[in-house]
Design a protein around this motif. Structure first.
Motif, PDB file in Angstrom:
ATOM      1  N   ASP A  12      -5.354  14.398   1.765  1.00 26.48           N
ATOM      2  CA  ASP A  12      -4.028  14.853   1.316  1.00 26.48           C
ATOM      3  C   ASP A  12      -3.271  13.742   0.588  1.00 26.48           C
ATOM      4  OD1 ASP A  12      -4.404  17.386   2.151  1.00 26.48           O
ATOM      5  OD2 ASP A  12      -3.257  17.213   4.008  1.00 26.48           O
ATOM      6  N   ILE A  56       4.170   4.932  12.669  1.00 31.54           N
ATOM      7  CA  ILE A  56       3.079   3.950  12.594  1.00 31.54           C
ATOM      8  C   ILE A  56       3.223   3.172  11.296  1.00 31.54           C
ATOM      9  CG2 ILE A  56       0.584   3.643  12.760  1.00 31.54           C
ATOM     10  CD1 ILE A  56       0.496   6.705  13.413  1.00 31.54           C
ATOM     11  N   LYS A 112       1.412  -0.095   9.401  1.00 27.07           N
ATOM     12  CA  LYS A 112       0.402  -1.142   9.477  1.00 27.07           C
ATOM     13  C   LYS A 112       0.620  -2.107   8.337  1.00 27.07           C
ATOM     14  CE  LYS A 112      -3.606   0.072  11.783  1.00 27.07           C
ATOM     15  NZ  LYS A 112      -4.710   1.016  11.809  1.00 27.07           N
ATOM     16  N   GLY A 123      -2.561   6.890   8.409  1.00 26.93           N
ATOM     17  CA  GLY A 123      -1.974   5.834   9.230  1.00 26.93           C
ATOM     18  C   GLY A 123      -2.960   5.192  10.183  1.00 26.93           C
ATOM     19  N   THR A 124      -4.096   5.854  10.421  1.00 26.77           N
ATOM     20  CA  THR A 124      -5.076   5.298  11.361  1.00 26.77           C
ATOM     21  C   THR A 124      -6.121   4.438  10.647  1.00 26.77           C
ATOM     22  OG1 THR A 124      -6.587   7.176  11.166  1.00 26.77           O
ATOM     23  CG2 THR A 124      -4.845   7.350  12.816  1.00 26.77           C
ATOM     24  N   LEU A 125      -6.030   4.317   9.330  1.00 28.25           N
ATOM     25  CA  LEU A 125      -7.012   3.514   8.597  1.00 28.25           C
ATOM     26  C   LEU A 125      -6.751   2.028   8.788  1.00 28.25           C
ATOM     27  CD1 LEU A 125      -7.168   5.286   5.105  1.00 28.25           C
ATOM     28  CD2 LEU A 125      -8.648   5.653   7.072  1.00 28.25           C
ATOM     29  N   SER A 126      -7.796   1.223   8.582  1.00 30.65           N
ATOM     30  CA  SER A 126      -7.625  -0.230   8.607  1.00 30.65           C
ATOM     31  C   SER A 126      -6.911  -0.654   7.325  1.00 30.65           C
ATOM     32  CB  SER A 126      -8.992  -0.901   8.678  1.00 30.65           C
ATOM     33  OG  SER A 126      -9.651  -0.770   7.437  1.00 30.65           O
ATOM     34  N   ALA A 174       7.562   5.798  -2.339  1.00 28.89           N
ATOM     35  CA  ALA A 174       6.169   6.030  -2.733  1.00 28.89           C
ATOM     36  C   ALA A 174       5.978   7.472  -3.200  1.00 28.89           C
ATOM     37  CB  ALA A 174       5.235   5.707  -1.566  1.00 28.89           C
ATOM     38  N   MET A 212       4.539   9.204  -6.932  1.00 35.64           N
ATOM     39  CA  MET A 212       3.559  10.279  -7.132  1.00 35.64           C
ATOM     40  C   MET A 212       4.080  11.323  -8.125  1.00 35.64           C
ATOM     41  SD  MET A 212       1.205   9.342  -5.067  1.00 35.64           S
ATOM     42  CE  MET A 212       1.755   7.663  -5.197  1.00 35.64           C
ATOM     43  N   GLN A 251      -6.757   1.282   3.771  1.00 36.27           N
ATOM     44  CA  GLN A 251      -5.484   1.726   3.200  1.00 36.27           C
ATOM     45  C   GLN A 251      -5.332   1.235   1.767  1.00 36.27           C
ATOM     46  OE1 GLN A 251      -2.031   0.947   5.606  1.00 36.27           O
ATOM     47  NE2 GLN A 251      -2.811   2.107   7.336  1.00 36.27           N
ATOM     48  N   ARG A 258      -5.400   6.807  -4.737  1.00 36.29           N
ATOM     49  CA  ARG A 258      -4.280   7.727  -4.910  1.00 36.29           C
ATOM     50  C   ARG A 258      -3.649   7.538  -6.290  1.00 36.29           C
ATOM     51  NH1 ARG A 258       0.879   6.848  -1.066  1.00 36.29           N
ATOM     52  NH2 ARG A 258       0.981   5.035  -2.420  1.00 36.29           N
ATOM     53  N   ILE A 316       6.200  16.222   3.421  1.00 33.69           N
ATOM     54  CA  ILE A 316       5.756  15.215   4.403  1.00 33.69           C
ATOM     55  C   ILE A 316       5.695  13.837   3.744  1.00 33.69           C
ATOM     56  CG2 ILE A 316       3.903  14.515   5.961  1.00 33.69           C
ATOM     57  CD1 ILE A 316       3.134  17.400   6.284  1.00 33.69           C
ATOM     58  N   LYS A 367       3.147  19.436   1.493  1.00 28.49           N
ATOM     59  CA  LYS A 367       2.650  18.068   1.673  1.00 28.49           C
ATOM     60  C   LYS A 367       3.584  17.070   0.996  1.00 28.49           C
ATOM     61  CE  LYS A 367      -2.061  19.667   2.130  1.00 28.49           C
ATOM     62  NZ  LYS A 367      -3.307  19.993   1.422  1.00 28.49           N
ATOM     63  N   ASN A 370       7.605  10.498   4.882  1.00 28.25           N
ATOM     64  CA  ASN A 370       6.919   9.246   5.232  1.00 28.25           C
ATOM     65  C   ASN A 370       7.448   8.054   4.448  1.00 28.25           C
ATOM     66  OD1 ASN A 370       3.446  10.054   6.063  1.00 28.25           O
ATOM     67  ND2 ASN A 370       5.349  10.520   7.080  1.00 28.25           N
ATOM     68  N   ASP A 371       7.616   8.232   3.143  1.00 24.68           N
ATOM     69  CA  ASP A 371       7.963   7.103   2.296  1.00 24.68           C
ATOM     70  C   ASP A 371       8.554   7.647   0.998  1.00 24.68           C
ATOM     71  OD1 ASP A 371       8.025   4.916   0.552  1.00 24.68           O
ATOM     72  OD2 ASP A 371       6.265   4.006   1.476  1.00 24.68           O
ATOM     73  N   MET A 408      -1.748  14.153  -3.066  1.00 25.28           N
ATOM     74  CA  MET A 408      -0.400  13.764  -3.499  1.00 25.28           C
ATOM     75  C   MET A 408      -0.458  12.930  -4.773  1.00 25.28           C
ATOM     76  SD  MET A 408       2.059  15.031  -1.808  1.00 25.28           S
ATOM     77  CE  MET A 408       1.084  16.505  -1.939  1.00 25.28           C
ATOM     78  N   ARG A 450       0.799  -1.247   0.000  1.00 22.58           N
ATOM     79  CA  ARG A 450       0.000   0.000   0.000  1.00 22.58           C
ATOM     80  C   ARG A 450       0.815   1.271   0.000  1.00 22.58           C
ATOM     81  NH1 ARG A 450      -2.655  -3.568   4.356  1.00 22.58           N
ATOM     82  NH2 ARG A 450      -3.656  -5.009   2.938  1.00 22.58           N
ATOM     83  N   ARG A 451       1.772   1.357   0.952  1.00 20.93           N
ATOM     84  CA  ARG A 451       2.685   2.506   0.951  1.00 20.93           C
ATOM     85  C   ARG A 451       1.976   3.858   0.930  1.00 20.93           C
ATOM     86  NH1 ARG A 451       7.674   0.101  -0.846  1.00 20.93           N
ATOM     87  NH2 ARG A 451       8.663   2.113  -0.496  1.00 20.93           N
ATOM     88  N   ILE A 452       0.869   3.960   1.666  1.00 14.46           N
ATOM     89  CA  ILE A 452       0.217   5.263   1.786  1.00 14.46           C
ATOM     90  C   ILE A 452       1.056   6.146   2.724  1.00 14.46           C
ATOM     91  CG2 ILE A 452      -2.144   4.532   1.243  1.00 14.46           C
ATOM     92  CD1 ILE A 452      -1.312   4.830   4.793  1.00 14.46           C
ATOM     93  N   PHE A 453       0.766   7.444   2.766  1.00 17.06           N
ATOM     94  CA  PHE A 453       1.537   8.363   3.612  1.00 17.06           C
ATOM     95  C   PHE A 453       0.843   8.502   4.963  1.00 17.06           C
ATOM     96  CE2 PHE A 453       2.168   9.881  -0.834  1.00 17.06           C
ATOM     97  CZ  PHE A 453       3.451   9.372  -0.967  1.00 17.06           C
ATOM     98  N   PRO A 454       1.342   7.821   6.012  1.00 16.43           N
ATOM     99  CA  PRO A 454       0.598   7.747   7.278  1.00 16.43           C
ATOM    100  C   PRO A 454       0.371   9.092   7.954  1.00 16.43           C
ATOM    101  CG  PRO A 454       2.783   6.766   7.499  1.00 16.43           C
ATOM    102  CD  PRO A 454       2.577   7.022   6.050  1.00 16.43           C
ATOM    103  N   ASN A 455       1.295  10.044   7.761  1.00 20.88           N
ATOM    104  CA  ASN A 455       1.144  11.326   8.469  1.00 20.88           C
ATOM    105  C   ASN A 455       0.381  12.378   7.683  1.00 20.88           C
ATOM    106  OD1 ASN A 455       2.598  10.130  10.461  1.00 20.88           O
ATOM    107  ND2 ASN A 455       4.465  11.313  10.153  1.00 20.88           N
ATOM    108  N   LEU A 456      -0.156  11.991   6.535  1.00 24.03           N
ATOM    109  CA  LEU A 456      -1.026  12.901   5.792  1.00 24.03           C
ATOM    110  C   LEU A 456      -2.460  12.390   5.921  1.00 24.03           C
ATOM    111  CD1 LEU A 456       0.923  13.552   2.448  1.00 24.03           C
ATOM    112  CD2 LEU A 456       0.565  15.153   4.324  1.00 24.03           C
TER     113      LEU A 456
END
Lengths: 240, 307
Positions: A95, B304, B306, A137-140, B193, B197, A144, A151, B185, B182, B189-190, A99, A85-91
């Motif tokens: 957002d 974090i 997951k 980052g808080t998503l399941s 990734a 983008m 994600q 994205r 950030i 952004k 984060n990565d 991106m 997945r590699r989503i951006f946890p702090n955005l």
């Protein structure tokens, strides 16, 4: 639209891809199936520039992209929803989608209707809309995955690479993910799908390639591969 | 009581300087997991360039009309641009190659080396003696009366506190509200990734070094009027700010402010109540304690992830 010609790649001294050739025609959904470690993810990583192939050519709309870094490949219209997945946890969720549209918002690709496309992703994945302000980052895990796909779509890509979109998801969510892939196919988005659920992948795909030990072992229309006895025995849990 | 407030206030103003420099460490650490160990020299260079600029501006025909205060304000943008460029140079010469070949420690030595070169350069241009930086605000202390306590503050100390807060808020605002921020950030984060983008992450890292030196140069002209300006002024500040970054956590913007305040206040209190010879000790003990108990820093968090 996307063409790999005799691509070889390795991690350190371990050769992972040994001369892969495949074609993803425009508006078609091509799937790459194979067991763990066959080189499916590596193939996608080589295409999007996360890994530099040692030899061979990768043509995107006729232009060789095999030596370009990721950001320049994205600029030419290739989106990759990567393994893990590699989503951006702090955005925030929104957002993360912004991106995905980074190149459109910064004038490197035609802008179109970014806000409208965010709404379109929210229509595909209503759960993301509910959580659009939350940090990603808080998503399941399932959410994600949806975010990673959404994205990638935000680039308005010419070609979309999807790496194991069903990985680690509950059966109901796997169904949802495949329903989304069906919908994207109906929208004529050109896709290369890597999947562990070979049966479901061959169900939705137009064409398929079977990867074994870094080589293409077999290829054909998805309908043909579904009926192939060797494919059934090895990947479709069949044989019975 | 009054003396206590006096000390705490001075501690806050020193602490904010530590905080700003530590904030700069954080900016590059976030995007590249590397730091500029020449941050103290970036501060000194900023202050010295500022000194030359303010003297030049004040020395012109306009100087008599606009005074030192306005000369100071006109000088700030020049110093920010200088800091920005200086940071870009550090990244290009000292860090980029190390990141490309995934060197674990190459950047440590190369940023230290660049720091020494910058310091020598400054010594040869501006000399080895501490120079007096013209104060843009009256140097006489004002008396502040809180009713139960009365203490004296230098206007410049107040300016340091507000200036430090302003630059940190400006950077935070940029990161949170703009597309390019952004992208910073996202790179933090990565990185891989972010590249997918279409973000040029090499440029983002270069930019974070530029911002880091910019904040250090700004800290330099903030602190210069209340200290002596010279090539070595940043050495101790840079080191203490590094301690602050460890105490507060290299991943938390709030952490460096609180860490800076803790260090600044313990220093002034120890210097007065115990002995000025021991003023550095409590902060360093705190540093050792944090490293022993919570190595990610008081406000640091493990990322974090997951699966």
């Amino acid at each position: 639209m996307l063409e790999l010609d005799n691509i070889s790649a390795s991690y350190g001294k371990v050769a992972v891809l040994q001369g892969i050739s495949l074609t993803v025609p425009e508006h078609q959904l091509v799937t790459l199936i194979g067991s763990n470690g066959a080189g499916k993810t590596t193939t996608l990583r080589a295409i999007s520039g996360m890994l530099r192939p040692q030899s061979g050519q990768i043509l995107l709309a006729g232009e060789d992209i095999s030596t370009l870094p990721s950001h320049l490949i994205a600029r030419r219209g290739l989106a990759h929803s990567p393994e893990g997945r590699r989503i951006f946890p702090n955005l925030s969720v929104k957002d993360n989608l912004i991106m995905g549209a980074f190149l459109r918002l910064t004038g490197k690709r035609s802008r179109g209707d970014v806000a409208g496309d965010i709404e379109r992703v929210f229509t595909l994945f209503p759960r993301l809309k509910e959580r659009h302000k939350q940090l990603a980052g808080t998503l399941s895990g399932g959410e994600q995955q949806m975010l990673a796909m959404g994205r990638a779509l935000m680039l308005n890509p010419r070609v979309l690479l999807l790496d194991e979109p069903s990985m680690g998801l509950a059966p109901k969510l796997v169904e949802e993910v495949f329903a989304t892939i069906h919908r994207l196919k109906a929208e004529k988005i050109t896709m290369l799908l890597v999947e562990q659920f070979a049966a479901a992948a061959l169900e939705v795909a137009d064409y398929g390639y079977v990867l074994e030990n870094g080589k293409i072992a077999l290829s054909g229309t998805a309908a043909k591969l579904r009926k192939d006895s060797a494919v059934q025995a090895a990947y479709l849990g069949g044989g019975s | 009581m009054s003396i206590l407030f006096q000390l705490i206030f001075s501690g806050i103003s020193v602490g904010m300087i530590y905080g700003v420099i530590a904030f700069g460490y954080q900016l590059t650490f976030a995007t590249s997991k590397t730091l500029n160990f020449g941050q103290g020299e970036a501060l000194a260079l900023g202050a010295l360039v500022g000194l030359t600029a303010i003297n030049f501006i004040f020395g012109t025909i306009w100087g008599t009309y606009i005074g030192v205060g306005w000369s100071y304000l006109l000088m700030i943008p020049l110093v920010l641009v200088f800091g920005f460029l200086q940071g870009t140079v550090v990244e290009r010469l000292g860090v980029r190659q190390a990141i490309t070949i995934k060197s674990e420690a190459g950047w440590i030595m190369s940023t230290i080396a660049l720091g020494i070169i910058f310091k020598n350069l400054a010594e040869n241009i501006w000399g080895r003696d501490g120079l007096k930086f013209p104060s843009p605000l009256p140097e006489a202390a004002m008396t502040v009366n809180l009713g139960f306590a009365e203490f004296r503050v230098q206007p410049m100390e107040l300016a340091i506190i507000f200036g430090a807060l302003a630059i940190m808020l400006a950077v935070e605002f940029f990161n949170r509200k703009t597309v390019f921020g952004k992208a910073v950030i996202a790179t933090a984060n990565d990185r891989e990734a972010a590249g997918l983008m279409g973000i040029n992450t090499t440029r983002v890292i270069s930019f974070s070094y530029a911002l880091s030196s910019l904040t250090a140069a700004f800290a330099g002209v903030l602190v210069a009027p209340i200290t002596l300006t010279g090539a070595t002024m940043g050495v101790v500040l840079g080191l203490k700010a590094f301690a602050v970054a460890i105490i507060g956590g290299l991943s938390s913007g709030m952490g460096v402010v609180v860490g800076g305040l803790i260090l600044g206040i313990t220093e002034t209190l120890t210097g007065y109540y115990i002995s000025s010879g021991y003023r550095d000790v409590p902060g360093l003990i705190l540093l050792l304690l944090v490293l022993a108990i919570k190595p990610s820093g008081l406000f640091g968090r493990a990322t974090i992830k997951k699966l």
